[in-house]
Write a protein that holds these residues in place. Structure first.
Motif, PDB file in Angstrom:
ATOM      1  N   GLY A 123       0.824  -1.204  -0.039  1.00  0.00           N
ATOM      2  CA  GLY A 123       0.136   0.124   0.081  1.00  0.00           C
ATOM      3  C   GLY A 123       0.950   1.320   0.051  1.00  0.00           C
ATOM      4  O   GLY A 123       0.431   2.313  -0.212  1.00  0.00           O
ATOM      5  N   LYS A 124       2.135   0.995   0.379  1.00  0.00           N
ATOM      6  CA  LYS A 124       3.027   2.444   0.517  1.00  0.00           C
ATOM      7  C   LYS A 124       3.332   2.847  -1.035  1.00  0.00           C
ATOM      8  O   LYS A 124       3.925   3.938  -1.145  1.00  0.00           O
ATOM      9  N   ASP A 125       2.784   2.163  -2.006  1.00  0.00           N
ATOM     10  CA  ASP A 125       3.323   2.389  -3.476  1.00  0.00           C
ATOM     11  C   ASP A 125       2.213   3.306  -3.910  1.00  0.00           C
ATOM     12  O   ASP A 125       2.267   3.387  -5.254  1.00  0.00           O
ATOM     13  N   TRP A 126       1.285   3.468  -3.191  1.00  0.00           N
ATOM     14  CA  TRP A 126       0.008   4.168  -3.819  1.00  0.00           C
ATOM     15  C   TRP A 126      -0.341   5.315  -3.077  1.00  0.00           C
ATOM     16  O   TRP A 126      -0.223   5.465  -1.818  1.00  0.00           O
ATOM     17  N   ALA A 127      -0.792   6.258  -3.613  1.00  0.00           N
ATOM     18  CA  ALA A 127      -1.188   7.660  -3.022  1.00  0.00           C
ATOM     19  C   ALA A 127      -2.711   7.799  -3.481  1.00  0.00           C
ATOM     20  O   ALA A 127      -3.198   7.760  -4.535  1.00  0.00           O
ATOM     21  N   LYS A 128      -3.464   8.631  -2.536  1.00  0.00           N
ATOM     22  CA  LYS A 128      -4.957   8.885  -3.032  1.00  0.00           C
ATOM     23  C   LYS A 128      -4.794  10.292  -3.439  1.00  0.00           C
ATOM     24  O   LYS A 128      -4.227  11.330  -2.641  1.00  0.00           O
ATOM     25  N   VAL A 129      -5.196  10.519  -4.476  1.00  0.00           N
ATOM     26  CA  VAL A 129      -5.426  11.943  -5.165  1.00  0.00           C
ATOM     27  C   VAL A 129      -6.701  12.525  -5.211  1.00  0.00           C
ATOM     28  O   VAL A 129      -7.685  11.750  -5.674  1.00  0.00           O
ATOM     29  N   ILE A 130      -6.967  13.520  -4.380  1.00  0.00           N
ATOM     30  CA  ILE A 130      -8.330  14.234  -4.720  1.00  0.00           C
ATOM     31  C   ILE A 130      -8.410  15.230  -5.589  1.00  0.00           C
ATOM     32  O   ILE A 130      -7.597  16.357  -5.414  1.00  0.00           O
ATOM     33  N   ARG A 131      -9.091  15.325  -6.411  1.00  0.00           N
ATOM     34  CA  ARG A 131      -9.204  16.314  -7.440  1.00  0.00           C
ATOM     35  C   ARG A 131     -10.812  16.952  -7.541  1.00  0.00           C
ATOM     36  O   ARG A 131     -11.771  16.636  -7.245  1.00  0.00           O
ATOM     37  N   ALA A 132     -10.868  18.458  -7.589  1.00  0.00           N
ATOM     38  CA  ALA A 132     -12.073  19.231  -7.701  1.00  0.00           C
ATOM     39  C   ALA A 132     -12.537  19.132  -9.142  1.00  0.00           C
ATOM     40  O   ALA A 132     -11.755  19.702  -9.865  1.00  0.00           O
ATOM     41  N   VAL A 133     -13.735  18.846  -9.565  1.00  0.00           N
ATOM     42  CA  VAL A 133     -14.090  18.887 -10.726  1.00  0.00           C
ATOM     43  C   VAL A 133     -15.281  19.663 -10.842  1.00  0.00           C
ATOM     44  O   VAL A 133     -16.237  19.436  -9.903  1.00  0.00           O
ATOM     45  N   LYS A 134     -15.554  20.766 -11.787  1.00  0.00           N
ATOM     46  CA  LYS A 134     -16.570  21.571 -11.706  1.00  0.00           C
ATOM     47  C   LYS A 134     -17.539  20.934 -12.616  1.00  0.00           C
ATOM     48  O   LYS A 134     -17.102  20.733 -14.051  1.00  0.00           O
ATOM     49  N   SER A 135     -18.845  20.825 -12.224  1.00  0.00           N
ATOM     50  CA  SER A 135     -19.966  20.573 -13.008  1.00  0.00           C
ATOM     51  C   SER A 135     -20.264  21.552 -14.051  1.00  0.00           C
ATOM     52  O   SER A 135     -20.452  22.797 -13.547  1.00  0.00           O
ATOM     53  N   GLU A 136     -20.378  20.999 -15.605  1.00  0.00           N
ATOM     54  CA  GLU A 136     -20.954  22.110 -16.400  1.00  0.00           C
ATOM     55  C   GLU A 136     -22.300  22.521 -16.403  1.00  0.00           C
ATOM     56  O   GLU A 136     -22.650  23.711 -16.663  1.00  0.00           O
TER      57      GLU A 136
ATOM     58  N   THR B  77     -24.416  22.602 -13.322  1.00  0.00           N
ATOM     59  CA  THR B  77     -24.781  23.245 -12.323  1.00  0.00           C
ATOM     60  C   THR B  77     -23.725  24.313 -11.762  1.00  0.00           C
ATOM     61  O   THR B  77     -24.018  25.137 -11.243  1.00  0.00           O
ATOM     62  N   GLY B  78     -22.388  23.974 -12.103  1.00  0.00           N
ATOM     63  CA  GLY B  78     -21.489  25.090 -11.755  1.00  0.00           C
ATOM     64  C   GLY B  78     -20.868  24.771 -10.367  1.00  0.00           C
ATOM     65  O   GLY B  78     -19.984  25.431  -9.982  1.00  0.00           O
ATOM     66  N   ALA B  79     -21.472  23.735  -9.867  1.00  0.00           N
ATOM     67  CA  ALA B  79     -20.981  23.190  -8.463  1.00  0.00           C
ATOM     68  C   ALA B  79     -19.853  22.303  -8.618  1.00  0.00           C
ATOM     69  O   ALA B  79     -19.412  21.720  -9.640  1.00  0.00           O
ATOM     70  N   TYR B  80     -18.918  22.335  -7.604  1.00  0.00           N
ATOM     71  CA  TYR B  80     -17.908  21.441  -7.639  1.00  0.00           C
ATOM     72  C   TYR B  80     -17.868  20.124  -6.744  1.00  0.00           C
ATOM     73  O   TYR B  80     -18.710  20.253  -5.749  1.00  0.00           O
ATOM     74  N   THR B  81     -17.642  19.143  -7.645  1.00  0.00           N
ATOM     75  CA  THR B  81     -17.591  17.900  -6.834  1.00  0.00           C
ATOM     76  C   THR B  81     -16.022  17.275  -6.612  1.00  0.00           C
ATOM     77  O   THR B  81     -14.881  17.827  -7.445  1.00  0.00           O
ATOM     78  N   PHE B  82     -15.871  16.433  -5.862  1.00  0.00           N
ATOM     79  CA  PHE B  82     -14.447  15.874  -5.410  1.00  0.00           C
ATOM     80  C   PHE B  82     -14.349  14.387  -6.110  1.00  0.00           C
ATOM     81  O   PHE B  82     -15.233  13.613  -5.682  1.00  0.00           O
ATOM     82  N   LYS B  83     -13.658  14.232  -6.975  1.00  0.00           N
ATOM     83  CA  LYS B  83     -13.079  12.871  -7.417  1.00  0.00           C
ATOM     84  C   LYS B  83     -11.848  12.222  -6.551  1.00  0.00           C
ATOM     85  O   LYS B  83     -10.601  13.065  -6.554  1.00  0.00           O
TER      86      LYS B  83
END
Length: 53
Positions: free
Chosen positions: A14-27, A29-35
């Protein structure tokens, strides 16, 4: 429960992996969601720079 998950990640590579959280804007509604993605540690910078799923 968390101790079991941590112990499993340490022994299963598991040390070989990292969790990446990205904010994505919805076309629509304009709201942001997180992936959240699990990415190999050596590919994190490429993932952030290119935006590849």
């Amino acid at each position: 429960m968390a101790k079991k998950v941590v112990a499993t990640l340490k022994t299963a590579g598991g040390k070989d992996w990292a969790k990446v959280i990205r904010a994505v804007k919805s076309e629509k509604t304009g709201a942001y969601t997180f992936k959240e993605e699990m990415v190999p540690v050596d590919k994190v910078q490429d993932y952030i720079a290119t935006g590849v799923k």
